[in-house]
Design a protein around this motif. Structure first.
Motif, PDB file in Angstrom:
ATOM      1  N   ILE A 117      83.517 -18.594  50.947  1.00  0.00           N
ATOM      2  CA  ILE A 117      84.358 -19.772  50.754  1.00  0.00           C
ATOM      3  C   ILE A 117      84.745 -19.875  49.278  1.00  0.00           C
ATOM      4  O   ILE A 117      83.881 -19.873  48.407  1.00  0.00           O
ATOM      5  CB  ILE A 117      83.625 -21.072  51.161  1.00  0.00           C
ATOM      6  N   TRP A 143      94.776 -21.456  55.087  1.00  0.00           N
ATOM      7  CA  TRP A 143      93.669 -21.503  54.142  1.00  0.00           C
ATOM      8  C   TRP A 143      92.562 -20.519  54.477  1.00  0.00           C
ATOM      9  O   TRP A 143      91.512 -20.539  53.830  1.00  0.00           O
ATOM     10  CB  TRP A 143      93.056 -22.903  54.121  1.00  0.00           C
ATOM     11  N   SER A 144      92.752 -19.683  55.476  1.00  0.00           N
ATOM     12  CA  SER A 144      91.630 -18.835  55.877  1.00  0.00           C
ATOM     13  C   SER A 144      92.090 -17.524  56.482  1.00  0.00           C
ATOM     14  O   SER A 144      93.216 -17.390  56.975  1.00  0.00           O
ATOM     15  CB  SER A 144      90.739 -19.575  56.886  1.00  0.00           C
ATOM     16  N   ALA A 170      87.590 -18.461  53.555  1.00  0.00           N
ATOM     17  CA  ALA A 170      88.359 -19.707  53.577  1.00  0.00           C
ATOM     18  C   ALA A 170      88.356 -20.333  52.184  1.00  0.00           C
ATOM     19  O   ALA A 170      87.561 -19.970  51.314  1.00  0.00           O
ATOM     20  CB  ALA A 170      87.784 -20.693  54.598  1.00  0.00           C
ATOM     21  N   PHE A 192      87.257 -22.303  61.068  1.00  0.00           N
ATOM     22  CA  PHE A 192      88.203 -22.593  60.001  1.00  0.00           C
ATOM     23  C   PHE A 192      89.455 -23.293  60.508  1.00  0.00           C
ATOM     24  O   PHE A 192      90.034 -24.121  59.816  1.00  0.00           O
ATOM     25  CB  PHE A 192      88.592 -21.297  59.293  1.00  0.00           C
ATOM     26  N   GLU A 229      90.957 -26.778  58.921  1.00  0.00           N
ATOM     27  CA  GLU A 229      92.275 -26.859  58.297  1.00  0.00           C
ATOM     28  C   GLU A 229      93.158 -27.895  58.975  1.00  0.00           C
ATOM     29  O   GLU A 229      93.855 -28.671  58.311  1.00  0.00           O
ATOM     30  CB  GLU A 229      92.949 -25.492  58.311  1.00  0.00           C
TER      31      GLU A 229
END
Length: 358
Positions: free
Chosen positions: A142, A267-268, A273, A309, A313
């Motif tokens: 992360i 975002w991942s 992520a 994830f 998100e």
């Protein structure tokens, strides 16, 4: 146990480590700095961050570090806007990070003075190389490493694809003495630039926020170049600005950066992520830290509950997207481009002052 490497020991990183540990994960936090950072602007714990802080049992400790500011005055006017905070807490970012670190350090591994240099993701995990430490493998990685995220660069691409200049720069410096007004933030405006004096917790700090075109990072990474940019921008200003510029010239701890918005289509990846400013920076008016805490809690919950994830998100973008849409409006009110804009903003502020008095 599922292992999770978190890059960044600021606000999002320790919050995420705290909640992951309580859900049976094994978090490791790597931080490029040799220890907790010593400087930081005032930020707010408010809105979606408050239930997170309460659930962590941190509200009393956060209040112990709260700034003394109770109002905001505009220099040269009769405008004073009281800060009616309720449960909201304003404190230095470094104090917030330290409180979160102490809450999470017993349940997570922290590695300071190191950084990620390479990520190799496959179907079952991520092989990670470090600048100092030996390579390790984690189930997830992360990036909680801020606006200039290393994880984002390694996993998603170069910074210039995702970091968008908001038209402003900010520089801050600690003045090392008691504030003239122990309870009010003093705001001095000229077209395209602002100076704010903040009482903090009895040791004044100054912030310079000004408009300017997007520059390559190489143009303003050198500390002496940063000082030149600030002193040139404010060289003709009055009030207390000349003495504040002396503080800029003499400091060894000037914070300087562009005010930016981070926007990514996602975002991942399956195993990597982003959270906090690395995913969705809204670096204006102190919102970033509250969103970082809320995002870290949402991410930990999504992983613990099996949503992954995608669930994180989908939920957290409900908070970040409206904030990013309002950056231009906030910048216009904070640092108007013209004298007329300042007058209009002050009129709005004066009406607000009258309303609060009546």
């Amino acid at each position: 146990m599922t292992s999770v490497l978190i890059s960044g020991a600021g606000v999002a990183g320790p919050t995420l480590a705290y909640w992951l540990a309580r859900s049976g994960f094994r978090p490791t936090v790597v931080e490029v700095a040799a220890g907790l950072r010593s400087s930081g602007n005032p930020v707010d714990v408010r809105g979606p961050a408050l239930p997170v802080a309460r659930a962590m049992g941190l509200m009393e400790e956060l209040r112990e570090h709260a700034t003394l500011a109770t109002g905001m005055r505009v220099v040269g006017t009769d405008i004073r806007l009281p800060m009616a905070r309720g449960d909201e807490i304003e404190l230095a970012r470094t104090d917030l990070a330290a409180v979160l670190y102490r809450a999470s350090r017993d349940d997570a591994e922290f590695v300071f003075d190191d950084t990620i240099t390479a990520l190799h993701e496959d179907r079952t995990g991520v092989d990670v190389s470090f600048a100092r430490g030996t390579p390790r493998r984690f189930d997830y990685v992360i990036g909680a490493d801020g606006l200039h995220s290393t994880v984002r660069r390694l996993a998603f691409g170069p910074e210039e694809r995702f970091v968008h200049h908001a038209g402003l720069y900010i520089a801050t410096v600690t003045l090392g003495g008691a504030p003239a007004d122990p309870h009010d933030v003093m705001i001095y405006n000229r077209p395209r630039r602002l100076v704010a004096l903040h009482p903090a917790r009895g040791e004044a700090g100054a912030a310079f926020i000004f408009r300017g075109p997007a520059l390559p990072a190489s143009e303003y990474r050198d500390p002496e170049r940063q000082k030149t940019i600030v002193t040139t921008m404010y060289r003709d200003d009055g009030w207390r600005v000349p003495e504040l510029l002396d503080a800029v010239r003499n400091t060894t701890d000037l914070y300087f950066d562009a005010v930016s918005a981070v926007r990514l289509p996602r975002w991942s990846t399956p195993r990597v992520a982003l959270v906090g400013d690395a995913a969705s920076c809204v670096s204006l008016l102190g919102d970033g830290s509250s969103l970082a805490m809320a995002g870290a809690h949402t991410l930990a919950s999504a992983l613990a509950n099996g949503g992954g994830f995608a669930a994180y998100e989908a939920e957290h973008r409900k908070l970040t997207t409206p904030k990013q849409r309002r950056i231009a409006l906030a910048a216009g009110l904070l640092v108007p481009k013209t004298s007329l804009g300042i007058a209009v903003r002050n009129t709005i502020g004066r009406l607000g002052t009258l309303t609060r008095r009546s």
